[in-house]
Design a protein around this motif. Structure first.
Motif, PDB file in Angstrom:
ATOM      1  N   ILE A 200      14.614  26.124  16.304  1.00 44.96           N
ATOM      2  CA  ILE A 200      14.395  24.782  15.756  1.00 44.96           C
ATOM      3  C   ILE A 200      15.661  23.933  15.847  1.00 44.96           C
ATOM      4  O   ILE A 200      15.597  22.734  16.092  1.00 44.96           O
ATOM      5  CB  ILE A 200      13.902  24.877  14.300  1.00 44.96           C
ATOM      6  CG1 ILE A 200      12.570  25.634  14.251  1.00 44.96           C
ATOM      7  CG2 ILE A 200      13.738  23.489  13.696  1.00 44.96           C
ATOM      8  CD1 ILE A 200      12.048  25.879  12.864  1.00 44.96           C
ATOM      9  N   GLY A 201      16.818  24.531  15.658  1.00 39.91           N
ATOM     10  CA  GLY A 201      18.076  23.797  15.815  1.00 39.91           C
ATOM     11  C   GLY A 201      18.450  22.925  14.644  1.00 39.91           C
ATOM     12  O   GLY A 201      19.404  22.141  14.735  1.00 39.91           O
ATOM     13  N   MET A 202      17.715  22.985  13.544  1.00 33.93           N
ATOM     14  CA  MET A 202      18.042  22.232  12.339  1.00 33.93           C
ATOM     15  C   MET A 202      17.369  22.908  11.155  1.00 33.93           C
ATOM     16  O   MET A 202      16.510  23.780  11.331  1.00 33.93           O
ATOM     17  CB  MET A 202      17.604  20.765  12.461  1.00 33.93           C
ATOM     18  CG  MET A 202      16.136  20.540  12.669  1.00 33.93           C
ATOM     19  SD  MET A 202      15.728  18.770  12.863  1.00 33.93           S
ATOM     20  CE  MET A 202      16.338  18.470  14.518  1.00 33.93           C
ATOM     21  N   ASP A 203      17.771  22.517   9.957  1.00 32.21           N
ATOM     22  CA  ASP A 203      17.163  23.066   8.760  1.00 32.21           C
ATOM     23  C   ASP A 203      15.791  22.444   8.542  1.00 32.21           C
ATOM     24  O   ASP A 203      15.615  21.239   8.732  1.00 32.21           O
ATOM     25  CB  ASP A 203      18.034  22.781   7.530  1.00 32.21           C
ATOM     26  CG  ASP A 203      19.344  23.552   7.570  1.00 32.21           C
ATOM     27  OD1 ASP A 203      19.392  24.622   8.204  1.00 32.21           O
ATOM     28  OD2 ASP A 203      20.317  23.070   6.960  1.00 32.21           O
ATOM     29  N   THR A 204      14.843  23.259   8.140  1.00 31.48           N
ATOM     30  CA  THR A 204      13.545  22.736   7.712  1.00 31.48           C
ATOM     31  C   THR A 204      13.367  23.058   6.239  1.00 31.48           C
ATOM     32  O   THR A 204      13.706  24.150   5.785  1.00 31.48           O
ATOM     33  CB  THR A 204      12.391  23.340   8.529  1.00 31.48           C
ATOM     34  OG1 THR A 204      12.379  24.767   8.374  1.00 31.48           O
ATOM     35  CG2 THR A 204      12.537  22.999  10.001  1.00 31.48           C
ATOM     36  N   ARG A 205      12.848  22.093   5.506  1.00 23.33           N
ATOM     37  CA  ARG A 205      12.695  22.236   4.058  1.00 23.33           C
ATOM     38  C   ARG A 205      11.281  21.871   3.641  1.00 23.33           C
ATOM     39  O   ARG A 205      10.609  21.063   4.290  1.00 23.33           O
ATOM     40  CB  ARG A 205      13.687  21.323   3.333  1.00 23.33           C
ATOM     41  CG  ARG A 205      15.143  21.564   3.704  1.00 23.33           C
ATOM     42  CD  ARG A 205      16.062  20.561   3.042  1.00 23.33           C
ATOM     43  NE  ARG A 205      17.443  20.703   3.480  1.00 23.33           N
ATOM     44  CZ  ARG A 205      18.428  19.896   3.108  1.00 23.33           C
ATOM     45  NH1 ARG A 205      18.175  18.872   2.280  1.00 23.33           N
ATOM     46  NH2 ARG A 205      19.655  20.090   3.551  1.00 23.33           N
ATOM     47  N   TYR A 206      10.866  22.471   2.530  1.00 26.61           N
ATOM     48  CA  TYR A 206       9.541  22.171   2.001  1.00 26.61           C
ATOM     49  C   TYR A 206       9.459  20.725   1.554  1.00 26.61           C
ATOM     50  O   TYR A 206      10.410  20.181   0.986  1.00 26.61           O
ATOM     51  CB  TYR A 206       9.223  23.082   0.816  1.00 26.61           C
ATOM     52  CG  TYR A 206       8.716  24.452   1.208  1.00 26.61           C
ATOM     53  CD1 TYR A 206       7.351  24.698   1.344  1.00 26.61           C
ATOM     54  CD2 TYR A 206       9.606  25.498   1.436  1.00 26.61           C
ATOM     55  CE1 TYR A 206       6.888  25.952   1.697  1.00 26.61           C
ATOM     56  CE2 TYR A 206       9.150  26.752   1.798  1.00 26.61           C
ATOM     57  CZ  TYR A 206       7.784  26.982   1.922  1.00 26.61           C
ATOM     58  OH  TYR A 206       7.327  28.217   2.287  1.00 26.61           O
ATOM     59  N   LYS A 207       8.320  20.083   1.822  1.00 20.35           N
ATOM     60  CA  LYS A 207       8.045  18.744   1.321  1.00 20.35           C
ATOM     61  C   LYS A 207       6.784  18.802   0.475  1.00 20.35           C
ATOM     62  O   LYS A 207       5.882  19.586   0.717  1.00 20.35           O
ATOM     63  CB  LYS A 207       7.905  17.727   2.455  1.00 20.35           C
ATOM     64  CG  LYS A 207       6.740  17.964   3.377  1.00 20.35           C
ATOM     65  CD  LYS A 207       6.709  16.948   4.526  1.00 20.35           C
ATOM     66  CE  LYS A 207       6.160  15.608   4.169  1.00 20.35           C
ATOM     67  NZ  LYS A 207       6.900  14.698   3.381  1.00 20.35           N
ATOM     68  N   THR A 208       6.732  17.949  -0.535  1.00 25.08           N
ATOM     69  CA  THR A 208       5.606  17.915  -1.460  1.00 25.08           C
ATOM     70  C   THR A 208       4.569  16.914  -0.976  1.00 25.08           C
ATOM     71  O   THR A 208       4.898  15.780  -0.620  1.00 25.08           O
ATOM     72  CB  THR A 208       6.076  17.536  -2.875  1.00 25.08           C
ATOM     73  OG1 THR A 208       7.066  18.473  -3.305  1.00 25.08           O
ATOM     74  CG2 THR A 208       4.917  17.553  -3.851  1.00 25.08           C
ATOM     75  N   SER A 209       3.307  17.339  -0.951  1.00 27.53           N
ATOM     76  CA  SER A 209       2.224  16.461  -0.532  1.00 27.53           C
ATOM     77  C   SER A 209       0.970  16.871  -1.311  1.00 27.53           C
ATOM     78  O   SER A 209       1.072  17.340  -2.436  1.00 27.53           O
ATOM     79  CB  SER A 209       2.026  16.535   0.984  1.00 27.53           C
ATOM     80  OG  SER A 209       1.859  17.886   1.399  1.00 27.53           O
ATOM     81  N   TYR A 210      -0.196  16.750  -0.701  1.00 25.70           N
ATOM     82  CA  TYR A 210      -1.415  16.994  -1.479  1.00 25.70           C
ATOM     83  C   TYR A 210      -2.556  17.449  -0.563  1.00 25.70           C
ATOM     84  O   TYR A 210      -2.493  17.345   0.664  1.00 25.70           O
ATOM     85  CB  TYR A 210      -1.831  15.721  -2.232  1.00 25.70           C
ATOM     86  CG  TYR A 210      -2.233  14.577  -1.332  1.00 25.70           C
ATOM     87  CD1 TYR A 210      -3.569  14.379  -0.971  1.00 25.70           C
ATOM     88  CD2 TYR A 210      -1.272  13.700  -0.821  1.00 25.70           C
ATOM     89  CE1 TYR A 210      -3.936  13.342  -0.130  1.00 25.70           C
ATOM     90  CE2 TYR A 210      -1.636  12.656   0.008  1.00 25.70           C
ATOM     91  CZ  TYR A 210      -2.969  12.482   0.349  1.00 25.70           C
ATOM     92  OH  TYR A 210      -3.329  11.467   1.184  1.00 25.70           O
ATOM     93  N   HIS A 211      -3.623  17.926  -1.188  1.00 27.95           N
ATOM     94  CA  HIS A 211      -4.857  18.270  -0.496  1.00 27.95           C
ATOM     95  C   HIS A 211      -6.036  17.908  -1.383  1.00 27.95           C
ATOM     96  O   HIS A 211      -5.908  17.845  -2.608  1.00 27.95           O
ATOM     97  CB  HIS A 211      -4.898  19.758  -0.134  1.00 27.95           C
ATOM     98  CG  HIS A 211      -4.893  20.669  -1.337  1.00 27.95           C
ATOM     99  ND1 HIS A 211      -3.727  21.062  -1.963  1.00 27.95           N
ATOM    100  CD2 HIS A 211      -5.910  21.238  -2.035  1.00 27.95           C
ATOM    101  CE1 HIS A 211      -4.026  21.845  -2.990  1.00 27.95           C
ATOM    102  NE2 HIS A 211      -5.359  21.966  -3.052  1.00 27.95           N
ATOM    103  N   VAL A 212      -7.188  17.695  -0.758  1.00 25.15           N
ATOM    104  CA  VAL A 212      -8.401  17.370  -1.502  1.00 25.15           C
ATOM    105  C   VAL A 212      -9.600  17.785  -0.645  1.00 25.15           C
ATOM    106  O   VAL A 212      -9.544  17.705   0.583  1.00 25.15           O
ATOM    107  CB  VAL A 212      -8.454  15.860  -1.839  1.00 25.15           C
ATOM    108  CG1 VAL A 212      -8.449  15.015  -0.570  1.00 25.15           C
ATOM    109  CG2 VAL A 212      -9.644  15.525  -2.705  1.00 25.15           C
ATOM    110  N   GLY A 213     -10.652  18.255  -1.291  1.00 23.73           N
ATOM    111  CA  GLY A 213     -11.804  18.663  -0.505  1.00 23.73           C
ATOM    112  C   GLY A 213     -12.943  19.210  -1.329  1.00 23.73           C
ATOM    113  O   GLY A 213     -13.009  19.024  -2.557  1.00 23.73           O
ATOM    114  N   VAL A 214     -13.848  19.884  -0.643  1.00 25.52           N
ATOM    115  CA  VAL A 214     -15.059  20.439  -1.240  1.00 25.52           C
ATOM    116  C   VAL A 214     -15.205  21.890  -0.812  1.00 25.52           C
ATOM    117  O   VAL A 214     -14.620  22.320   0.181  1.00 25.52           O
ATOM    118  CB  VAL A 214     -16.309  19.637  -0.828  1.00 25.52           C
ATOM    119  CG1 VAL A 214     -16.245  18.230  -1.385  1.00 25.52           C
ATOM    120  CG2 VAL A 214     -16.457  19.588   0.695  1.00 25.52           C
TER     121      VAL A 214
END
Length: 205
Positions: free
Chosen positions: A39-53
């Motif tokens: 990847i060549g760089m740091d990857t970090r968790y990001k906060t988001s969302y989900h919705v469904g049935v």
């Protein structure tokens, strides 16, 4: 609705038509990251969302099959000396889970198929030594493969019609769709998502 999206919804519609199936709605928070190799760089968790049935189809005793259709915003933060940007990946995900419930406690696990609906990158990139950093706000759908296959596992509590659950999904395939001339050093990116959700189910046990 596009034909390929309809194919993802059909299993849930068929399940909902079962006389003994339960159906429900759910929504919650994602902690998502892209990790892998080269990847060549740091990857970090990001906060988001989900919705469904979802639907729940009894099999035998406490065992059921639970298909779902979820909209899920995933991606990652990318950080290095030259870059500081976020990638947002919009997925339509269809988990097909074995669901085992004993009392108020349940565990679940199974495969998940994802269809990429869109992608964007926003943040800053280093343009040159003279010009410094510049803003990034661009469509990135062509940088990522259109499908994703994952394994999901989770657990939670059900009290009446209320559901509280947590789940981890691990992507099995490389979703990067940008190649260099020889491909040997291409980044290999895989989705990793932690989900915490609340839901309501309808129909008797």
């Amino acid at each position: 609705m596009k034909p390929h999206a309809l194919l993802l919804v059909l299993p849930l519609l068929a399940a909902a038509g079962s006389a003994h199936a339960q159906v429900g709605i759910k929504a919650g928070v994602n902690g998502a990251v892209l990790n892998g190799e080269n990847i060549g760089m740091d990857t970090r968790y990001k906060t988001s969302y989900h919705v469904g049935v979802f639907a729940r189809i009894p099999v035998v005793g406490p065992l059921s099959i639970q298909p779902e259709v979820l909209y899920s915003l995933q991606g990652s933060e990318f950080r290095s000396m030259l870059a500081n940007y976020d990638t947002k990946l919009h997925y339509l995900n269809v988990p097909l889970l074995a669901h085992l419930k004993v009392g108020p406690v349940y565990v679940e696990g199974g495969p998940q198929f994802g269809l990429l609906l869109g992608a964007r990158e926003d943040g800053t990139l280093r343009i040159s030594a003279a010009d410094g950093y510049g803003p990034v706000d661009r469509d990135a759908a062509n940088n990522y493969k259109k499908t994703d296959f994952s394994l999901a596992a989770g657990a939670g509590l059900e009290v009446g019609s209320f559901i509280l659950g947590a789940r981890y999904t691990a992507g099995l395939n490389d979703v990067n769709d940008v190649a260099d001339l020889n491909g040997a050093n291409d980044p290999r990116l895989k989705n990793r998502v932690i989900q915490v959700s609340v839901g309501l189910k309808f129909g008797g046990d």
